[in-house]
Design a protein around this motif. Sequence first.
Motif, PDB file in Angstrom:
ATOM      1  N   MET A   1       0.835  -1.201   0.000  1.00 53.89           N
ATOM      2  CA  MET A   1       0.000   0.000   0.000  1.00 53.89           C
ATOM      3  C   MET A   1       0.877   1.261   0.000  1.00 53.89           C
ATOM      4  O   MET A   1       1.915   1.307   0.656  1.00 53.89           O
ATOM      5  N   CYS A   2       0.432   2.278  -0.736  1.00 57.19           N
ATOM      6  CA  CYS A   2       1.159   3.549  -0.784  1.00 57.19           C
ATOM      7  C   CYS A   2       0.891   4.329   0.503  1.00 57.19           C
ATOM      8  O   CYS A   2      -0.261   4.552   0.873  1.00 57.19           O
ATOM      9  N   GLY A   3       1.972   4.771   1.159  1.00 58.53           N
ATOM     10  CA  GLY A   3       1.831   5.524   2.393  1.00 58.53           C
ATOM     11  C   GLY A   3       1.353   6.946   2.189  1.00 58.53           C
ATOM     12  O   GLY A   3       0.921   7.609   3.139  1.00 58.53           O
ATOM     13  N   GLU A   4       1.412   7.438   0.934  1.00 59.46           N
ATOM     14  CA  GLU A   4       0.999   8.812   0.647  1.00 59.46           C
ATOM     15  C   GLU A   4      -0.497   8.942   0.410  1.00 59.46           C
ATOM     16  O   GLU A   4      -1.129   9.874   0.884  1.00 59.46           O
ATOM     17  N   THR A   9      -1.964  -2.364  -4.311  1.00 58.98           N
ATOM     18  CA  THR A   9      -1.706  -3.285  -5.420  1.00 58.98           C
ATOM     19  C   THR A   9      -0.971  -4.507  -4.877  1.00 58.98           C
ATOM     20  O   THR A   9      -0.277  -4.428  -3.853  1.00 58.98           O
ATOM     21  N   ALA A  10      -1.147  -5.630  -5.566  1.00 58.84           N
ATOM     22  CA  ALA A  10      -0.484  -6.868  -5.158  1.00 58.84           C
ATOM     23  C   ALA A  10       0.939  -6.951  -5.682  1.00 58.84           C
ATOM     24  O   ALA A  10       1.720  -7.811  -5.285  1.00 58.84           O
ATOM     25  N   SER A  11       1.302  -6.037  -6.606  1.00 53.91           N
ATOM     26  CA  SER A  11       2.609  -6.078  -7.266  1.00 53.91           C
ATOM     27  C   SER A  11       3.539  -5.012  -6.688  1.00 53.91           C
ATOM     28  O   SER A  11       3.204  -3.825  -6.670  1.00 53.91           O
ATOM     29  N   ARG A  12       4.717  -5.449  -6.230  1.00 54.36           N
ATOM     30  CA  ARG A  12       5.700  -4.494  -5.703  1.00 54.36           C
ATOM     31  C   ARG A  12       6.195  -3.536  -6.796  1.00 54.36           C
ATOM     32  O   ARG A  12       6.419  -2.346  -6.546  1.00 54.36           O
ATOM     33  N   SER A  13       6.380  -4.073  -8.021  1.00 51.63           N
ATOM     34  CA  SER A  13       6.879  -3.224  -9.107  1.00 51.63           C
ATOM     35  C   SER A  13       5.872  -2.128  -9.452  1.00 51.63           C
ATOM     36  O   SER A  13       6.243  -0.987  -9.732  1.00 51.63           O
ATOM     37  N   ARG A  14       4.581  -2.479  -9.428  1.00 55.20           N
ATOM     38  CA  ARG A  14       3.556  -1.462  -9.707  1.00 55.20           C
ATOM     39  C   ARG A  14       3.504  -0.422  -8.602  1.00 55.20           C
ATOM     40  O   ARG A  14       3.265   0.760  -8.856  1.00 55.20           O
ATOM     41  N   LEU A  15       3.728  -0.867  -7.355  1.00 54.23           N
ATOM     42  CA  LEU A  15       3.752   0.086  -6.250  1.00 54.23           C
ATOM     43  C   LEU A  15       4.924   1.050  -6.393  1.00 54.23           C
ATOM     44  O   LEU A  15       4.793   2.259  -6.144  1.00 54.23           O
ATOM     45  N   ARG A  20       6.328   6.970  -7.982  1.00 54.84           N
ATOM     46  CA  ARG A  20       6.949   8.039  -8.768  1.00 54.84           C
ATOM     47  C   ARG A  20       5.993   9.194  -9.034  1.00 54.84           C
ATOM     48  O   ARG A  20       6.426  10.293  -9.381  1.00 54.84           O
ATOM     49  N   ILE A  21       4.686   8.930  -8.900  1.00 57.06           N
ATOM     50  CA  ILE A  21       3.716  10.017  -9.027  1.00 57.06           C
ATOM     51  C   ILE A  21       3.956  11.053  -7.937  1.00 57.06           C
ATOM     52  O   ILE A  21       3.827  12.261  -8.153  1.00 57.06           O
ATOM     53  N   HIS A  22       4.322  10.578  -6.751  1.00 60.42           N
ATOM     54  CA  HIS A  22       4.569  11.471  -5.621  1.00 60.42           C
ATOM     55  C   HIS A  22       5.985  12.041  -5.628  1.00 60.42           C
ATOM     56  O   HIS A  22       6.190  13.207  -5.259  1.00 60.42           O
TER      57      HIS A  22
END
Length: 315
Positions: A1-4, A9-15, A20-22
């Motif tokens: 989960m994103c802390g921001e 998501t279930a994928s670390r790479s997608r997380l 990078r959006i933040h």
Amino acid sequence: MCGECGYKTASRSRLNEHARIHTGVKPYKCDQCGGSFARKSVLDQHMLLHTGDKPYMCGECGYRTARKANLTQHMTKHTGVKPFKCDQCDYSAAQKSDLDQHMTRHTGDKPYMCEKCGYRTATRSSLSVHKRTHTGVKPYKCDQCDYSAAQKSGLDQHMLLHTGEKPYMCEKCGYRTAYRTTLSQHMSKHTDAKPFKCDQCDYSAARKGTLDRHVRQHTGEKCYVCEDCGYRTALRFYLTIHMRTHTGDKPFKCDQCDYASAQKGDVKRHKATHTGEKQHLCRECGFRTADKSSLSRHIKRKHGLPKHLKEPQTT
């Protein structure tokens, strides 16, 4: 989960990509124009602009595109299915993203902001296009002249200068034009609706963009500047015309001789030398001329009336 923001998501790479959006990190670089991207898949799609490759094809009509998403959107033209409905008006869309963009018209929300100048917009794609005003990137090239554009829509409109095609038609009077915006402006002649009012004089306009241009007459603002010579103007259109003095581009051609010009109005006036037509008429004395500016001069010299009181009449 994103802390921001709580994105899951279930994928670390997608997380990691999402993060990078933040952070604003864009590690994937284009080696042809200097563009940078947060995801490799976006860079791969971007590279198709340079190669011209269009791997996705419609089996119904042969339409080709560089992006799978564009093909999916195109296919709705054949099916006509628009499952996404607006709950505030009768608008419907084939894609949820289109509906989301439409909803910003009701909410006025503009969540995407340019970090360099503060420009805000309702759509990510509009922000991406806007950023090219800072980078100068114009990936869309004309194959018939040296024109290039930051947006594909700009190139599509430019190509109509070469083909002479006018796909947009007024259903009320048959008027045709190459540009959707010009048709929208024309339609106001039938409705007479001018909801946009100037707060400094009694001028009103059918479109906000027209009012914005008018207001610059009061402020004297000239926000469009030529990087080659410093020429400044209040209108983007005039800057586009001015740039042709540097490039030598003359996209407007006479179909009866080899005359060409950088401005459409010049070709229209030139054609009158072939036809002898004098479509501009003075209401005061019946004087006719092929040139609107000549009529304006005539009215001022002979009748001493301001142009806005004696509007040129076209027959």
